[in-house]
Design a protein around this motif. Structure first.
Motif, PDB file in Angstrom:
ATOM      1  N   THR B  79      -2.595  -4.977  -5.790  1.00 26.67           N
ATOM      2  CA  THR B  79      -2.122  -3.686  -5.326  1.00 26.67           C
ATOM      3  C   THR B  79      -1.856  -2.726  -6.377  1.00 26.67           C
ATOM      4  O   THR B  79      -1.317  -3.256  -7.424  1.00 26.67           O
ATOM      5  CB  THR B  79      -0.824  -3.563  -4.398  1.00 26.67           C
ATOM      6  N   PRO B  93      -5.981   0.551   2.003  1.00 25.94           N
ATOM      7  CA  PRO B  93      -5.431  -0.737   2.702  1.00 25.94           C
ATOM      8  C   PRO B  93      -6.403  -0.969   3.814  1.00 25.94           C
ATOM      9  O   PRO B  93      -6.672  -2.329   4.134  1.00 25.94           O
ATOM     10  CB  PRO B  93      -4.102  -0.323   3.234  1.00 25.94           C
ATOM     11  N   THR B 134      -4.860   0.714  -3.406  1.00 22.93           N
ATOM     12  CA  THR B 134      -3.953   1.823  -3.431  1.00 22.93           C
ATOM     13  C   THR B 134      -3.571   2.379  -2.150  1.00 22.93           C
ATOM     14  O   THR B 134      -4.441   2.777  -1.295  1.00 22.93           O
ATOM     15  CB  THR B 134      -4.609   2.605  -4.463  1.00 22.93           C
ATOM     16  N   ILE B 152       0.432  -2.947   4.021  1.00 27.32           N
ATOM     17  CA  ILE B 152      -0.706  -4.040   4.266  1.00 27.32           C
ATOM     18  C   ILE B 152      -0.688  -5.012   4.967  1.00 27.32           C
ATOM     19  O   ILE B 152      -1.929  -5.429   5.642  1.00 27.32           O
ATOM     20  CB  ILE B 152      -0.914  -4.735   2.590  1.00 27.32           C
TER      21      ILE B 152
END
Lengths: 244, 244
Positions: B79, B93, B134, B152
């Motif tokens: 990430t 995501p 991102t 996530i």
């Protein structure tokens, strides 16, 4: 297009109002309303937790009843943990975001209603909503207020967000030309030939195909092609040195 | 299918590790790994913030280097906040979750790597990942570690979740039969006729059509049809009373 209002009914902790405000700011929401907050208001902890979203806390409007807070809202969804016995359509956050976006594009004022940390929304409040939103979770369902606002806000942003699912930085986004790639292939294969790498020779064709596929798969930029050619030159130079 | 590991590099605050564990539990993740935590470990604050996810904290494995923590990982996403200059594919995501799910279905061990609260991941760590993730945000991008893991994890669950985008409780899911609806229409229209509601009479047909459409739109259950017929009976009875 007007983003949905976030309406918190009887919130208990300033911290959670602050986290909610921060999550709103993360995803482009700004209209925060509180119905009969159970904590003092204005609230220092809310300001601290809001971090960079103090403007949302300062602009928050406080109402004593749901009827007042909801007066101008034309499309209203209410969040509820799973298993609530409501005679109502239940939406995923994603489906709700799509509907909110459609309504907003039609110029309609929309809102999402969140219940108190302990008790959620009561049946009277649920009865005012067009549909319920339930956030899918694993067997451990408890989400706090800030997290719930975060996930709903995230889906709202996603519904309006044009970020492609996958992208690469510009430097990688321009793949090298076939001419440069072919030069690279021929350079590498020439040196491998000289090093007697292709053995037995009847396997050479298949080996070359595999090596080329492997190189193509990494979608090299111009700079990367130059780097690899430099590596080949360096390795070959080293070998001659070693052999001398 | 094995869910992805969540790997936190140099986390600074026990609170954030606890929030991350709680978010993992919310969305069905359990393999937590820490690389060189900057806080004491085991950590009381982590246990408090983990709330019902203490088992994940207790099962967390601590490694001194990224190489050790990542040894068994075959698909690794890292990430990163927007704007990092990485020569790497950047996934949303949602796209990342789809890929992780595909890899997991193939039996591959997957993981998502999160950097420290202050500095994120360093370039060495980024260079080990297959792609970057991102999280899309509005102009105010800062998400804390717990929030990033939450989003996530949410996308991971969504990618395996069969919850329909919209559904209704069973009591509403069985719409009333046409026979009952037609009985309702005729009952209502008979009483409205008796009350001289349809005026002028040449508009009656259009008015009936509108009323029927309005009723159909709410997709009534058997019980609701009975309720409405009861309401009509009650209103009519009241009227006769008033007239007597």
């Amino acid at each position: 297009m007007t983003a949905p209002a976030i309406i918190l009914s009887r919130p208990q902790l300033g911290e959670n109002i602050g986290s909610a405000a921060r999550a709103m700011k993360n995803f482009g929401l700004s209209d925060l309303r509180l119905i009969a907050p159970q904590c003092s208001w204005p609230n220092d902890r809310a300001m601290v937790l809001a971090s960079g979203a103090g403007d949302i806390i300062e602009g928050a409007r406080v109402f004593q009843t749901a009827a007042e807070a909801l007066a101008d809202i034309r499309v209203l969804f209410a969040t509820t943990a799973r298993g609530r016995d409501v005679l109502r359509e239940i939406l995923t956050p994603e489906a709700a975001a799509t509907r909110l976006r459609t309504a907003a594009l039609e110029g309609l004022k929309t809102a999402i209603l969140f219940g108190s940390e302990r008790a959620g929304l009561d049946n009277d409040e649920m009865s005012l909503a067009d549909a319920a939103i339930t956030i899918p979770t694993a067997e451990f369902p408890s989400l706090n207020l800030g997290q719930a606002v975060l996930l709903i806000g995230y889906e709202w942003l996603k519904s309006t967000d044009a970020t492609p699912a996958t992208r690469t930085r510009k430097t990688v986004a321009v793949p090298s030309s076939r001419a440069d790639l072919i030069d690279l292939f021929e350079h590498l294969e020439r040196e491998l030939d000289a090093a007697k790498f292709f053995y037995p020779s009847e396997k050479k064709e298949a080996m070359v195909r595999n090596i080329r596929a492997m190189i193509l798969r990494s979608r090299l930029s111009d700079q990367e092609v130059r780097t690899i050619r430099g590596m080949i030159v360096a390795l070959v130079r080293n070998k001659y040195r070693g052999a001398s």
